[in-house]
Scaffold this active site. Structure first.
Site, PDB file in Angstrom:
ATOM      1  N   LYS A   1      95.074  89.010  43.649  1.00 39.71           N
ATOM      2  CA  LYS A   1      93.689  89.028  43.167  1.00 39.71           C
ATOM      3  C   LYS A   1      93.382  90.485  42.828  1.00 39.71           C
ATOM      4  CE  LYS A   1      89.374  87.282  42.817  1.00 39.71           C
ATOM      5  NZ  LYS A   1      88.953  86.142  41.989  1.00 39.71           N
TER       6      LYS A   1
ATOM      7  N   PRO B   1      88.798  66.117  41.885  1.00 38.82           N
ATOM      8  CA  PRO B   1      87.463  65.504  41.949  1.00 38.82           C
ATOM      9  C   PRO B   1      86.530  66.350  42.805  1.00 38.82           C
ATOM     10  CG  PRO B   1      88.931  64.382  43.462  1.00 38.82           C
ATOM     11  CD  PRO B   1      89.780  65.366  42.693  1.00 38.82           C
TER      12      PRO B   1
ATOM     13  N   GLY C   1      92.348  85.796  38.118  1.00 40.81           N
ATOM     14  CA  GLY C   1      91.352  86.659  37.504  1.00 40.81           C
ATOM     15  C   GLY C   1      90.033  86.612  38.254  1.00 40.81           C
ATOM     16  N   ALA C   2      89.016  87.157  37.635  1.00 41.57           N
ATOM     17  CA  ALA C   2      87.669  87.149  38.192  1.00 41.57           C
ATOM     18  C   ALA C   2      86.721  86.702  37.083  1.00 41.57           C
ATOM     19  CB  ALA C   2      87.278  88.527  38.701  1.00 41.57           C
TER      20      ALA C   2
ATOM     21  N   GLY D   1      86.329  77.027  40.787  1.00 38.43           N
ATOM     22  CA  GLY D   1      87.451  76.550  41.598  1.00 38.43           C
ATOM     23  C   GLY D   1      88.755  77.275  41.371  1.00 38.43           C
ATOM     24  N   LYS D   2      88.716  78.435  40.714  1.00 43.34           N
ATOM     25  CA  LYS D   2      89.960  79.178  40.433  1.00 43.34           C
ATOM     26  C   LYS D   2      90.754  79.481  41.697  1.00 43.34           C
ATOM     27  CE  LYS D   2      88.397  82.875  38.445  1.00 43.34           C
ATOM     28  NZ  LYS D   2      86.945  82.579  38.567  1.00 43.34           N
ATOM     29  N   THR D   3      90.070  79.985  42.714  1.00 44.17           N
ATOM     30  CA  THR D   3      90.780  80.406  43.927  1.00 44.17           C
ATOM     31  C   THR D   3      91.414  79.224  44.637  1.00 44.17           C
ATOM     32  OG1 THR D   3      89.284  82.279  44.195  1.00 44.17           O
ATOM     33  CG2 THR D   3      90.579  81.628  46.109  1.00 44.17           C
TER      34      THR D   3
ATOM     35  N   ASP E   1      88.385  85.459  48.739  1.00 38.76           N
ATOM     36  CA  ASP E   1      89.347  84.841  47.823  1.00 38.76           C
ATOM     37  C   ASP E   1      90.726  85.466  47.983  1.00 38.76           C
ATOM     38  OD1 ASP E   1      87.247  83.352  46.899  1.00 38.76           O
ATOM     39  OD2 ASP E   1      87.040  84.397  44.994  1.00 38.76           O
TER      40      ASP E   1
ATOM     41  N   LEU F   1      84.838  67.480  45.829  1.00 39.76           N
ATOM     42  CA  LEU F   1      85.187  67.344  47.234  1.00 39.76           C
ATOM     43  C   LEU F   1      84.063  67.921  48.085  1.00 39.76           C
ATOM     44  CD1 LEU F   1      88.916  68.525  47.019  1.00 39.76           C
ATOM     45  CD2 LEU F   1      88.084  66.157  47.104  1.00 39.76           C
TER      46      LEU F   1
END
Length: 227
Positions: A38, A206, A118-119, A15-17, A55, A208
């Protein structure tokens, strides 16, 4: 005055992006100017304009400061595999020096909140000796950690936090990101992370069914990272 963070995760696909885009969105809603970067992405589609990573495009969508795509995402690789492997398969070699130069150039753009996503995880390899985490070290950036909540995440989160701190960087905050609709003992896992991680939790997203930056933004506390 610009506030800049590096956003990393306990793994890929945590879920970073979406968290990065959501923070950019909340900042814009608060009247702040925003810029999302990015620097390196593996997994892209060929378009009329060239390779484009989903992303990176999402971060551009929620950035109020617009720069050329090549500055947002200077290293864009087609295969969705480890970047240094994807680069080698196309005859390229990733270089920390070049990546740092690209990012420093992009950061010349002024914005109230600048987020560098990051990646993969913190120790993503760039070459035999260099990691993407070295970019954060060179830029001396505080870090926001996205913890993907699933079995094993306590170990991943604590080890990542230890690595960030041992690299001499500040863990500025962390986000709990639910990856399953019914994770056993989720509340207890979050409580353990709140006790053990040396930084404030700036949100619990949460699970989704149809996640979006707008949906994620509702669960984040911008005040924890932007004054």
């Amino acid at each position: 005055m610009a506030t800049t963070y590096f956003v990393t995760g306990t793994d890929t696909n945590v879920g970073k992006t979406l968290v990065t885009a959501a923070l950019l969105l909340k900042a814009r809603q608060a009247g702040k100017t925003t810029l999302g970067l990015k620097p390196i992405a593996a997994g892209a589609e060929m378009t009329e304009a060239g390779l484009r990573n989903a992303d990176a495009l999402l971060l551009r969508e929620y950035s109020s400061v617009q720069i050329p795509y090549a500055q947002t995402n200077p290293v864009c690789l087609a295969e969705p595999i480890a970047p240094h492997i994807a680069a080698a398969r196309t005859g390229q070699r990733l270089s920390l020096d070049r990546l740092e130069g690209f990012v420093r150039g992009a950061l010349m753009q002024r914005a109230d909140l600048r987020l560098i996503e990051g990646a993969g995880g913190w120790r993503l390899p760039l070459s035999e000796r260099e990691n993407l985490s070295d970019l954060s070290k060179r830029l001396e950036l505080p870090v926001i950690l996205v913890v993907g909540l699933r079995l094993g995440c306590l170990n991943h989160a604590l080890l990542t936090a230890e690595a960030i701190i041992s690299d001499g960087l500040k863990l500025a905050g962390w986000v709990a990101s639910s990856l399953e609709p019914d994770l056993a003992a989720e509340a207890e896992i979050i409580a353990t992370l709140q006790y053990r991680l040396p930084a404030p939790c700036i949100g619990h997203v949460p699970w989704l069914e149809q996640p979006s930056a707008e949906g994620v933004a509702a669960y984040l506390n911008l005040g924890g990272v932007v004054g």
